[in-house]
Every structure is written in structure tokens, then in C-alpha cells.
Scaffold this motif. Structure first.
Motif, PDB file in Angstrom:
ATOM      1  N   ALA A 127       0.835  -1.209   0.000  1.00  0.00           N
ATOM      2  CA  ALA A 127       0.000   0.000   0.000  1.00  0.00           C
ATOM      3  C   ALA A 127       0.867   1.257   0.000  1.00  0.00           C
ATOM      4  CB  ALA A 127      -0.918   0.005   1.222  1.00  0.00           C
ATOM      5  N   GLU A 128       1.981   1.217   0.731  1.00  0.00           N
ATOM      6  CA  GLU A 128       2.888   2.364   0.738  1.00  0.00           C
ATOM      7  C   GLU A 128       3.525   2.560  -0.636  1.00  0.00           C
ATOM      8  OE1 GLU A 128       4.868   2.801   5.019  1.00  0.00           O
ATOM      9  OE2 GLU A 128       4.705   0.710   4.416  1.00  0.00           O
ATOM     10  N   GLY A 129       3.714   1.445  -1.354  1.00  0.00           N
ATOM     11  CA  GLY A 129       4.220   1.543  -2.716  1.00  0.00           C
ATOM     12  C   GLY A 129       3.248   2.255  -3.630  1.00  0.00           C
ATOM     13  N   SER A 132       3.639   5.936  -3.053  1.00  0.00           N
ATOM     14  CA  SER A 132       4.932   6.359  -3.589  1.00  0.00           C
ATOM     15  C   SER A 132       4.878   6.464  -5.110  1.00  0.00           C
ATOM     16  CB  SER A 132       6.035   5.373  -3.175  1.00  0.00           C
ATOM     17  OG  SER A 132       6.257   5.420  -1.789  1.00  0.00           O
ATOM     18  N   MET A 133       4.159   5.538  -5.752  1.00  0.00           N
ATOM     19  CA  MET A 133       4.010   5.609  -7.201  1.00  0.00           C
ATOM     20  C   MET A 133       3.242   6.863  -7.609  1.00  0.00           C
ATOM     21  SD  MET A 133       3.410   1.989  -9.106  1.00  0.00           S
ATOM     22  CE  MET A 133       3.475   2.842 -10.679  1.00  0.00           C
ATOM     23  N   ILE A 134       2.195   7.163  -6.869  1.00  0.00           N
ATOM     24  CA  ILE A 134       1.393   8.349  -7.175  1.00  0.00           C
ATOM     25  C   ILE A 134       2.247   9.614  -7.070  1.00  0.00           C
ATOM     26  CG2 ILE A 134      -0.529   9.793  -6.360  1.00  0.00           C
ATOM     27  CD1 ILE A 134      -1.916   7.179  -5.497  1.00  0.00           C
ATOM     28  N   ASN A 135       3.138   9.643  -6.083  1.00  0.00           N
ATOM     29  CA  ASN A 135       3.945  10.842  -5.833  1.00  0.00           C
ATOM     30  C   ASN A 135       5.283  10.837  -6.570  1.00  0.00           C
ATOM     31  OD1 ASN A 135       2.029  11.921  -4.061  1.00  0.00           O
ATOM     32  ND2 ASN A 135       2.872  10.802  -2.314  1.00  0.00           N
ATOM     33  N   ALA A 136       5.576   9.765  -7.310  1.00  0.00           N
ATOM     34  CA  ALA A 136       6.878   9.635  -7.975  1.00  0.00           C
ATOM     35  C   ALA A 136       7.108  10.771  -8.969  1.00  0.00           C
ATOM     36  CB  ALA A 136       6.980   8.288  -8.676  1.00  0.00           C
ATOM     37  N   GLU A 137       8.302  11.332  -8.929  1.00  0.00           N
ATOM     38  CA  GLU A 137       8.667  12.413  -9.843  1.00  0.00           C
ATOM     39  C   GLU A 137       9.824  12.036 -10.751  1.00  0.00           C
ATOM     40  OE1 GLU A 137       8.417  16.574  -8.263  1.00  0.00           O
ATOM     41  OE2 GLU A 137       8.533  15.513  -6.350  1.00  0.00           O
ATOM     42  N   SER A 138      10.461  10.901 -10.503  1.00  0.00           N
ATOM     43  CA  SER A 138      11.587  10.483 -11.331  1.00  0.00           C
ATOM     44  C   SER A 138      11.409   9.031 -11.745  1.00  0.00           C
ATOM     45  CB  SER A 138      12.908  10.624 -10.556  1.00  0.00           C
ATOM     46  OG  SER A 138      12.976   9.673  -9.500  1.00  0.00           O
ATOM     47  N   GLU A 139      12.141   8.641 -12.762  1.00  0.00           N
ATOM     48  CA  GLU A 139      12.049   7.271 -13.264  1.00  0.00           C
ATOM     49  C   GLU A 139      12.476   6.261 -12.207  1.00  0.00           C
ATOM     50  OE1 GLU A 139      14.074   4.450 -16.751  1.00  0.00           O
ATOM     51  OE2 GLU A 139      14.488   6.584 -16.684  1.00  0.00           O
ATOM     52  N   ARG A 147       8.053  -1.717  -7.675  1.00  0.00           N
ATOM     53  CA  ARG A 147       8.494  -3.000  -7.094  1.00  0.00           C
ATOM     54  C   ARG A 147       7.895  -3.194  -5.703  1.00  0.00           C
ATOM     55  NH1 ARG A 147      13.307  -1.665  -9.904  1.00  0.00           N
ATOM     56  NH2 ARG A 147      14.129  -0.534  -8.114  1.00  0.00           N
ATOM     57  N   VAL A 148       7.794  -2.098  -4.943  1.00  0.00           N
ATOM     58  CA  VAL A 148       7.178  -2.199  -3.615  1.00  0.00           C
ATOM     59  C   VAL A 148       5.692  -2.481  -3.750  1.00  0.00           C
ATOM     60  CG1 VAL A 148       6.684  -0.987  -1.459  1.00  0.00           C
ATOM     61  CG2 VAL A 148       8.905  -0.703  -2.556  1.00  0.00           C
ATOM     62  N   MET A 149       5.016  -1.743  -4.643  1.00  0.00           N
ATOM     63  CA  MET A 149       3.570  -1.877  -4.809  1.00  0.00           C
ATOM     64  C   MET A 149       3.175  -3.289  -5.251  1.00  0.00           C
ATOM     65  SD  MET A 149       0.996   0.035  -7.475  1.00  0.00           S
ATOM     66  CE  MET A 149       1.450  -1.131  -8.774  1.00  0.00           C
ATOM     67  N   THR A 150       3.984  -3.894  -6.105  1.00  0.00           N
ATOM     68  CA  THR A 150       3.656  -5.223  -6.627  1.00  0.00           C
ATOM     69  C   THR A 150       4.062  -6.355  -5.687  1.00  0.00           C
ATOM     70  OG1 THR A 150       5.710  -5.136  -7.934  1.00  0.00           O
ATOM     71  CG2 THR A 150       3.659  -4.548  -9.049  1.00  0.00           C
ATOM     72  N   GLY A 151       4.545  -5.999  -4.491  1.00  0.00           N
ATOM     73  CA  GLY A 151       4.746  -7.010  -3.465  1.00  0.00           C
ATOM     74  C   GLY A 151       6.109  -7.656  -3.396  1.00  0.00           C
ATOM     75  N   ARG A 152       7.070  -7.147  -4.168  1.00  0.00           N
ATOM     76  CA  ARG A 152       8.389  -7.789  -4.137  1.00  0.00           C
ATOM     77  C   ARG A 152       9.052  -7.644  -2.773  1.00  0.00           C
ATOM     78  NH1 ARG A 152      11.738  -6.607  -9.603  1.00  0.00           N
ATOM     79  NH2 ARG A 152      13.344  -7.470  -8.248  1.00  0.00           N
ATOM     80  N   LEU A 153       8.948  -6.451  -2.176  1.00  0.00           N
ATOM     81  CA  LEU A 153       9.538  -6.254  -0.855  1.00  0.00           C
ATOM     82  C   LEU A 153       8.769  -7.033   0.196  1.00  0.00           C
ATOM     83  CD1 LEU A 153      11.566  -4.823   0.996  1.00  0.00           C
ATOM     84  CD2 LEU A 153       9.924  -2.945   1.212  1.00  0.00           C
ATOM     85  N   SER A 154       7.438  -6.990   0.158  1.00  0.00           N
ATOM     86  CA  SER A 154       6.643  -7.671   1.185  1.00  0.00           C
ATOM     87  C   SER A 154       6.847  -9.186   1.127  1.00  0.00           C
ATOM     88  CB  SER A 154       5.158  -7.337   1.033  1.00  0.00           C
ATOM     89  OG  SER A 154       4.640  -7.785  -0.196  1.00  0.00           O
ATOM     90  N   LYS A 438      -1.915   9.596   4.453  1.00  0.00           N
ATOM     91  CA  LYS A 438      -1.092  10.260   3.439  1.00  0.00           C
ATOM     92  C   LYS A 438      -1.695  10.157   2.044  1.00  0.00           C
ATOM     93  CE  LYS A 438       3.149   9.164   5.997  1.00  0.00           C
ATOM     94  NZ  LYS A 438       4.423   8.404   5.962  1.00  0.00           N
ATOM     95  N   PHE A 439      -2.694   9.274   1.895  1.00  0.00           N
ATOM     96  CA  PHE A 439      -3.314   9.073   0.596  1.00  0.00           C
ATOM     97  C   PHE A 439      -4.277  10.212   0.272  1.00  0.00           C
ATOM     98  CE2 PHE A 439      -1.575   5.007   1.153  1.00  0.00           C
ATOM     99  CZ  PHE A 439      -1.732   4.243   0.020  1.00  0.00           C
ATOM    100  N   CYS A 440      -4.581  10.317  -1.013  1.00  0.00           N
ATOM    101  CA  CYS A 440      -5.577  11.303  -1.436  1.00  0.00           C
ATOM    102  C   CYS A 440      -6.976  10.668  -1.360  1.00  0.00           C
ATOM    103  CB  CYS A 440      -5.316  11.753  -2.867  1.00  0.00           C
ATOM    104  SG  CYS A 440      -5.186  10.407  -4.054  1.00  0.00           S
ATOM    105  N   LEU A 441      -7.997  11.481  -1.396  1.00  0.00           N
ATOM    106  CA  LEU A 441      -9.375  10.984  -1.433  1.00  0.00           C
ATOM    107  C   LEU A 441      -9.593  10.214  -2.732  1.00  0.00           C
ATOM    108  CD1 LEU A 441     -11.347  14.070  -0.094  1.00  0.00           C
ATOM    109  CD2 LEU A 441     -11.233  11.826   0.986  1.00  0.00           C
ATOM    110  N   GLY A 442     -10.306   9.116  -2.631  1.00  0.00           N
ATOM    111  CA  GLY A 442     -10.658   8.357  -3.832  1.00  0.00           C
ATOM    112  C   GLY A 442      -9.676   7.264  -4.179  1.00  0.00           C
ATOM    113  N   LYS A 443      -8.571   7.132  -3.376  1.00  0.00           N
ATOM    114  CA  LYS A 443      -7.598   6.072  -3.665  1.00  0.00           C
ATOM    115  C   LYS A 443      -7.658   5.009  -2.594  1.00  0.00           C
ATOM    116  CE  LYS A 443      -4.599   3.864  -5.921  1.00  0.00           C
ATOM    117  NZ  LYS A 443      -5.104   3.099  -7.066  1.00  0.00           N
TER     118      LYS A 443
END
Length: 443
Positions: A127-129, A132-139, A147-154, A438-443
Motif C-alpha cells: 500500500a505504501e508503494g 509512492s508511485m502516485i507521488n513519484a517524480e523520477s524514473e 516494485r514495492v507496490m507489486t509485493g516484491r519487498l513484502s 497520506k493518501f488522497c481521497l478516492g484512492k
């Protein structure tokens, strides 16, 4: 849980606006707002199929699309219905209002993703991934977040948890049967803890790099007045961002620009030329330059190629003592004696050496041995939990010969608890609420 609804697209005018409804009564709520000639009853909607119809709320009607996602194969694990309407602010707000009047409640920040976590769809780090993806500003940040969002770290942390839990269970069993099991259980537990310590060390080694991947690199360009700082900023960014003149003291305040190098976000700060001055405004800029330099990740100390440092420049270097200083020698296009000092030689005028300078900036803080294609710890919360887990396991590793099993178990359980804070298996409600706030509304 009560059915919730929210606008899931950004506030503002756009081609499409999405109102998302999630919960047991998602279809019932949607049926009071959305209708289609294809169905007599929205309860008969085929999952994952778009229906063309009308959304009506109050005096507002809009031709739009509706789609039903059937539990449990949905983002939240609940029934979801989405209304894809035209993206006018008033349109989506009125449709949302209609959903709320139909029995849904307004979703809290991040509540859709929180329900996904509570429903076992996501680990806490996954979920934290997402955020982080939503707020990502660089490649690099985007890739690491993915990678975090898709569960590799978890998945890696969950593996650590399982192995440690087995070692804990074996050690606890040996307390009941010391004569039969103690020697073997200690051997097995020692091997497990040793292996985990090694893997945690490798993962923690990525944390420093991960912090720069997530936050970017702050770079201050410092030097005496009229040495070419603004020209260098323009050369690095590829545009005329800073005013360039032959008059010393032109830049009186800091100026920021961002560039991306090898996927890493770099914030360049062109500072006022540091020199003694009676001009009150310029003096404020000089004082700010010194403060910025001390707080930057990298300090580009700009001077001229082919000459020795001025006394004033030596004072500047002394004022940034302890900083991560990279020497940059400008005006390398001019004729001068051979200069073999350590640093990067550039010409802000011709662009020579600028690409090398960009790579050198990244190399100053990013460990080239870290594999950015693997798991990289980018979140400070994860790094803290991993450090605590490693500390307790190292206590176990170093105490196997001397400590009684009861003492070893205390540290093993503490390590397990720390790892669980990352996946969410041991995270308390305060941690969970803080993350989803930390999330926005609707996510």
C-alpha cells in the motif's frame, strides 16, 4: 462495512471523471444514480463490462459509462461500481452527491486502499508503494515504488518472518524438551538467524541509496561572484533559467531547477556569489548561500580552470567544511596552463564536460554497487524497522553460546515484531492510520 464513495480522479476539468463506489451495497447505490437501456436491473450487470447509460443526480444528467467489478476479485476485495462521466468539476461532484444521498458514505483518505489491506489484498508495504508511485517524480522513484507496490519487498520480508517464526517455534519447543531438542534446536535457530542477519545487512545497504531515489539529490552551486554559477546552472538544465551578466553579484537569492539524471531527480540550487559586501540585500543572499551549502547533499564548488584558488575561495571552502564537496573547474575552453587538479573540468559556455558533471553528481551519493533492479529500501519507516530487526537478531547471533534460550527468544520475538511492521502483520492501528492518512481521497 458501510458502502463508501468518492471521486477518484484529480480535482479540475478533464475529459473523464470517475466516481468510485465500494461495499456490499455498491450496486444498490449505483442503481439509484446510473441507468442503462441494456439492463432492466443493474443487479444483473455482467462484471468487468462497460455499460453506456445515464447518470442522474438532482437536476444534473450526463451520458456516461458504468462498470461493475464483482467481489472478491476487485481492488478492495468488495463489490465496486465506477461511473465514468465527463470530467467537469460540477458534474462529478453532483454524481458523488447523488451516491451519498443513495446510502453511501464519503470515503476517508486512502480508504479504498486501506480496505484492500484489511481484506488481505495488499501487504502494508504494498500500500505504501501505491502512494509512492502516485507521488513519484523520477524514473528511479517510479520503478522502485512499482516494485514495492507489486509485493516484491513484502514477499521478501514475509519470507524472513516465516523463517524466523519457525526458529522461534523450534526454540520454544526445546524449552519443554531440553534433553531431546535443545542442541538441535539451537543449531537450527543459529543457522536461520545467521542467514537472516546476512540478508538484512544486504537490504539495509540499499537504504542510503533508496533515500536519494525517493527524495532526490539537493545540489548547491557555490563559489565567488562572477565565476559562472548561473551559466553552469543553465548548462546543466539546458535552458536560460538564470540571468548571466559580467556584473558581480547579479544573483542575490537562491534559484532552484530540477533535472533528471539516470532516473534520479536532482534539485540544482544556484546560490548568490559568496563575497564580502556592504549591500544589505546581497549580504542576505550570501548568508543564505552558506546555509544552503551546509544542508545540501552535494556542494559543487565552482572555480576557474588554470588558476590557483583566491583567498576568498579558500574561505568559502572552510565555511562548507564537512560537506560533500565536488570541485568543478569552469572556463576550460580558455587557454591556460595544464590543470591536473582533482575534479570535473567544464565549459559552461560550450557545454563541454556537462554530461560528465551530471554523472559525477549522482556518483557522489549513489552507491554504484547497489542493484536498482532489485529490492531497494526507499521508505524511512521500512529502514527503521529493518534496523531494529537486525539489531535484535545480531544480539541473538552473538549470544547463542552464552545466553539462555528464554533471553534469545525475547530478541527473536522483537525482531519478528519489527519485520511485521513492514508487512502489516504486527503493525498497530496508529501506524496503519498514519500511513493511509497520506493518501488522497478516492484512492
Amino acid at each position: 462495512m458501510q458502502t463508501i464513495a468518492a471521486i477518484s480522479t484529480p480535482v479540475g476539468v478533464g475529459a473523464i471523471g470517475i466516481v468510485r463506489i465500494s461495499g456490499d451495497d455498491a450496486l444498490k447505490v449505483a442503481a439509484k444514480v446510473f441507468s442503462t437501456s441494456k439492463l432492466k436491473d443493474l443487479e444483473d450487470a455482467v462484471p468487468n463490462m462497460m455499460y453506456y447509460g445515464t447518470a442522474s443526480a438532482g437536476e444534473i444528467s450526463d451520458r456516461c459509462l458504468g462498470v461493475y467489478f464483482k467481489a472478491p476479485k476487485t481492488y478492495t476485495g468488495e463489490d465496486i461500481f465506477e461511473i465514468h462521466c465527463h470530467g467537469g468539476m460540477r458534474i462529478v461532484q453532483e454524481i458523488l452527491k447523488g451516491c451519498l444521498e443513495a446510502g453511501a458514505r464519503m470515503a476517508d483518505k486512502g480508504e479504498f486502499t486501506k480496505r484492500a489491506f484489511l481484506g488481505g489484498k495488499l501487504a502494508l508495504s504494498d500500500a505504501e508503494g501505491v502512494i509512492s508511485m502516485i507521488n513519484a517524480e523520477s524514473e528511479a522513484q517510479l520503478k522502485a515504488s512499482y516494485r514495492v507496490m507489486t509485493g516484491r519487498l513484502s514477499r521478501q520480508i514475509s519470507d524472513f518472518e516465516e523463517r524466523l517464526l519457525d526458529a522461534i517455534a523450534t526454540t520454544e519447543a526445546a524449552l519443554d524438551y531440553p534433553e531431546e531438542m535443545e542442541e538441535e534446536s539451537r543449531r537450527v535457530a543459529a543457522e536461520t538467524v545467521e542467514g537472516l542477519c546476512g540478508q538484512l545487512e544486504k537490504l539495509l545497504a540499499t537504504a542510503r541509496t533508496g533515500a536519494y531515489v525517493k527524495q532526490g539529490i539537493d545540489v548547491a552551486i557555490v563559489g565567488v561572484a562572477n565565476v559562472g554559477k548561473s551559466s553552469t546552472l543553465n548548462a546543466l538544465t539546458g535552458k536560460d533559467r538564470a540571468i548571466v551578466t559580467d556584473v558581480a553579484g547579479t544573483t542575490r537569492d537562491s534559484l532552484e531547477e530540477r533535472i533528471e539524471v539516470d532516473g534520479i531527480l536532482i534539485t540544482l540550487i544556484d546560490t548568490a556569489g559568496i563575497r564580502e559586501t556592504d549591500d544589505k540585500v546581497e549580504k542576505l543572499g550570501v548568508d543564505r548561500s552558506r546555509a544552503i551549502a551546509k544542508n545540501s547533499d552535494v556542494v559543487l564548488f565552482l572555480t576557474e580552470a588554470g588558476r590557483e584558488l583566491y583567498e576568498e575561495e579558500k574561505k568559502i571552502l572552510a565555511s562548507v567544511d564537512g560537506a560533500n564537496v565536488l570541485f568543478v573547474y569552469n572556463k576550460d575552453d580558455k587557454e591556460h596552463a595544464k590543470d591536473d587538479r582533482e575534479g570535473i573540468f567544464i565549459s559552461a559556455k560550450t557545454g563541454a564536460g556537462i554530461e560528465e558533471l551530471k554523472r559525477a553528481i549522482v556518483g557522489r551519493v549513489i552507491d554504484g554497487n547497489v542493484d536498482l533492479s532489485g529490492n531497494v529500501v526507499t521508505d524511512a519507516r521500512h529502514a527503521d524497522a529493518l534496523k531494529r530487526a537486525y539489531f535484535h537478531l545480531s544480539q541473538v547471533r552473538d549470544g547463542f553460546e552464552m545466553q539462555p534460550a528464554e533471553c534469545l527468544l525475547v530478541d527473536m520475538r522483537e525482531a519478528y515484531s519489527a519485520l511485521g511492521e513492514i508487512t502489516g502483520s504486527t503493525a498497530d492501528e496508529k501506524i496503519i492510520d498514519a500511513i493511509f492518512s497520506k493518501f488522497c481521497l478516492g484512492k
